[in-house]
Design a protein around this motif. Sequence first.
Motif, PDB file in Angstrom:
ATOM      1  N   ALA A   8      14.060  11.756 -10.683  1.00 38.08           N
ATOM      2  CA  ALA A   8      12.807  12.270 -11.226  1.00 38.08           C
ATOM      3  C   ALA A   8      11.878  11.120 -11.587  1.00 38.08           C
ATOM      4  O   ALA A   8      12.313  10.117 -12.168  1.00 38.08           O
ATOM      5  N   LEU A   9      10.607  11.285 -11.235  1.00 40.57           N
ATOM      6  CA  LEU A   9       9.649  10.199 -11.434  1.00 40.57           C
ATOM      7  C   LEU A   9       9.509   9.828 -12.911  1.00 40.57           C
ATOM      8  O   LEU A   9       9.413   8.646 -13.264  1.00 40.57           O
ATOM      9  N   TYR A  10       9.532  10.823 -13.791  1.00 40.56           N
ATOM     10  CA  TYR A  10       9.357  10.521 -15.213  1.00 40.56           C
ATOM     11  C   TYR A  10      10.521   9.702 -15.753  1.00 40.56           C
ATOM     12  O   TYR A  10      10.358   8.871 -16.647  1.00 40.56           O
ATOM     13  N   LYS A  11      11.734   9.926 -15.176  1.00 40.77           N
ATOM     14  CA  LYS A  11      12.885   9.140 -15.605  1.00 40.77           C
ATOM     15  C   LYS A  11      12.756   7.680 -15.167  1.00 40.77           C
ATOM     16  O   LYS A  11      13.202   6.758 -15.870  1.00 40.77           O
ATOM     17  N   GLN A  12      12.136   7.467 -14.026  1.00 39.98           N
ATOM     18  CA  GLN A  12      11.904   6.104 -13.568  1.00 39.98           C
ATOM     19  C   GLN A  12      10.890   5.397 -14.471  1.00 39.98           C
ATOM     20  O   GLN A  12      11.048   4.218 -14.802  1.00 39.98           O
ATOM     21  N   VAL A  13       9.863   6.137 -14.886  1.00 41.55           N
ATOM     22  CA  VAL A  13       8.886   5.569 -15.824  1.00 41.55           C
ATOM     23  C   VAL A  13       9.556   5.286 -17.162  1.00 41.55           C
ATOM     24  O   VAL A  13       9.346   4.233 -17.774  1.00 41.55           O
ATOM     25  N   ALA A  14      10.386   6.213 -17.612  1.00 40.83           N
ATOM     26  CA  ALA A  14      11.092   6.017 -18.879  1.00 40.83           C
ATOM     27  C   ALA A  14      11.979   4.779 -18.815  1.00 40.83           C
ATOM     28  O   ALA A  14      12.076   4.025 -19.793  1.00 40.83           O
ATOM     29  N   ARG A  15      12.616   4.551 -17.668  1.00 36.61           N
ATOM     30  CA  ARG A  15      13.458   3.365 -17.507  1.00 36.61           C
ATOM     31  C   ARG A  15      12.634   2.085 -17.651  1.00 36.61           C
ATOM     32  O   ARG A  15      13.045   1.124 -18.322  1.00 36.61           O
ATOM     33  N   GLU A  16      11.442   2.062 -17.046  1.00 43.66           N
ATOM     34  CA  GLU A  16      10.579   0.887 -17.136  1.00 43.66           C
ATOM     35  C   GLU A  16      10.080   0.679 -18.569  1.00 43.66           C
ATOM     36  O   GLU A  16       9.966  -0.458 -19.042  1.00 43.66           O
ATOM     37  N   MET A  17       9.821   1.766 -19.254  1.00 41.85           N
ATOM     38  CA  MET A  17       9.373   1.663 -20.641  1.00 41.85           C
ATOM     39  C   MET A  17      10.494   1.134 -21.539  1.00 41.85           C
ATOM     40  O   MET A  17      10.255   0.360 -22.467  1.00 41.85           O
ATOM     41  N   ARG A  18      11.718   1.546 -21.261  1.00 44.16           N
ATOM     42  CA  ARG A  18      12.861   1.019 -22.020  1.00 44.16           C
ATOM     43  C   ARG A  18      12.982  -0.488 -21.815  1.00 44.16           C
ATOM     44  O   ARG A  18      13.310  -1.228 -22.750  1.00 44.16           O
ATOM     45  N   LYS A  19      12.744  -0.928 -20.592  1.00 40.35           N
ATOM     46  CA  LYS A  19      12.800  -2.365 -20.306  1.00 40.35           C
ATOM     47  C   LYS A  19      11.753  -3.111 -21.132  1.00 40.35           C
ATOM     48  O   LYS A  19      12.022  -4.200 -21.658  1.00 40.35           O
TER      49      LYS A  19
END
Length: 270
Positions: A8-19
């Motif tokens: 899911a695209l939002y999960k990929q964004v969330a991963r980048e935000m966690r970084k």
Amino acid sequence: MAVVKGQALYKQVAREMRKAIAKGTWRPGERIPTEDKLTAQYGVSRPTVRQAVAELRADGLLDVQQGRGTFVRGPQPEQSATINIERTVVCAGDQYHCPAGWHDAEEPTVYRVRLEATAAETLAADEGDAAFLVQRLYTHEASGLRARYSGLLPMERITGTVLAKHPELFNTDAYAALAAAHGPVEWHEGISARMPNPDERAALHVPENTPLLISQRVTRTQTDARPLMLETLTMTAAATELTITHRPVARQPGPSSHPVDPENSIKRAL
């Protein structure tokens, strides 16, 4: 941002935000970029950004402050151990006792109210019946845990008792007064959970995204299970454990299935 197929695209964004949080690009207490900047930075839509923010908020990494923006949360204090709250009711003769440890954080308040539909049904009373509402804010001595207490006493059930003049009496004194007027009592307790409203979060010092534990206890007669009083105790569910212990008791012969304790010892630990 490199898009990963099958996720899911939002999960990929969330991963980048966690970084960004882990690397210190976004520091604790700092406001993160606006939605417009995030959509441009990650090349996604506003709904996708909002879903990613919601996920990090649920994980306790972000704090959304209405009118101010979204901020990185600072490190939260760890709970060293589970707080065990034992609500034992012990009866010896005509005296009732509960474990010590709760103290009033504020003066109790008493209101004259009319029973709403849900409370009236629980108390087997009519909607609109007169009642006392007692509210207290407790602090648990050992843990510092804060809890909100409310007690509903229908006027018809406390007429002729000391509670008619002093409804603010602590629950153990209330049990004794009700037992003196109506005969031996027992308790029925239900436990539920829900998310807090802003007022509860502030009063109980509950962190964001932490559910509440709600214990509702009905004091009732042993002979016919007639409800006499409704008590509600509300506290954070984080690392909180309520102990409920049952002791087998004798039953009266006949159609009634309600337990009676002939030795009048511990009725029930709640």
